[in-house]
Scaffold this active site. Structure first.
Site, mmCIF file in Angstrom:
data_model
loop_
_atom_site.group_PDB
_atom_site.id
_atom_site.type_symbol
_atom_site.label_atom_id
_atom_site.label_comp_id
_atom_site.label_asym_id
_atom_site.label_seq_id
_atom_site.Cartn_x
_atom_site.Cartn_y
_atom_site.Cartn_z
ATOM 1 N N ALA A 183 0.823 -1.213 0.000
ATOM 2 C CA ALA A 183 0.000 0.000 0.000
ATOM 3 C C ALA A 183 0.860 1.268 0.000
ATOM 4 C CB ALA A 183 -0.930 -0.012 1.210
ATOM 5 N N HIS A 184 0.176 2.394 -0.056
ATOM 6 C CA HIS A 184 0.841 3.692 -0.138
ATOM 7 C C HIS A 184 1.680 3.991 1.106
ATOM 8 C CE1 HIS A 184 -2.255 5.660 2.447
ATOM 9 N NE2 HIS A 184 -3.009 4.705 1.926
#
Length: 169
Positions: free
Chosen positions: A119-120
């Site tokens: 994820a980010h």
């Protein structure tokens, strides 16, 4: 049938296979292989001696939404990038999301299996391995030489120390 966007730079002896998308201002080092169907979004950086297998996506938007006063989810702009250092291998159908701000970072020597989600704003430390169906949520920090078995989910904002081994599921 490959697309290479304006400002992209591809190093010596790198191979770009058909149906690959390389966005604007992407940097790919030397001796890399981007297999068929790889997508690398704008401003991402790939080091030397990296292999990204078919249909993986590097730099798509992270899952960033915030409810407004009417409880309607609004997209939070994802304006960062992804940095993949040297000697990284990424399996097929794996996604590494761009950072909301700053960079999502995959350090040198990392190996990601097929069907992994990063994820980010995650940082994955040197020589860490993640097996299939592993997922690391936003802003988590994973140390060096970590082994993450299949179907492991790591929650957001957690820090995993160097050398940790996490069993499957």
């Amino acid at each position: 049938f490959a697309y290479i966007g304006p400002g992209a730079v591809i190093g010596d002896n790198s191979h770009i296979y058909p149906h690959t998308y390389i966005g604007n201002n992407v940097k790919i080092g030397s001796n890399c292989v981007m297999h068929s169907g790889v997508k690398i979004y704008r401003e991402c950086k790939i080091g030397n001696n990296c292999t990204i297998h078919a249909s993986s996506v590097i730099g798509a938007d992270g899952f960033g939404f915030a409810p407004n006063q009417d409880n309607v989810y609004q997209k939070v702009p994802q304006i960062g990038n992804v940095i993949i250092e040297d000697n990284v291998e990424i399996g097929a159908n794996t996604c590494v999301d761009r950072a909301t701000l700053g960079s999502t970072i995959i350090r040198k020597g990392v190996k990601l299996d097929n069907l992994v989600q990063i994820a980010h704003n995650v940082e994955v430390g040197e020589n860490t391995v993640v097996a299939g169906f592993g997922a690391i949520a936003g802003s988590a920090k994973v140390g060096k030489n970590v082994m993450i078995a299949g179907q492991v989910g790591i929650i957001n904002h957690v820090k995993i120390a160097d050398g940790v081994k996490i069993a499957g599921q």
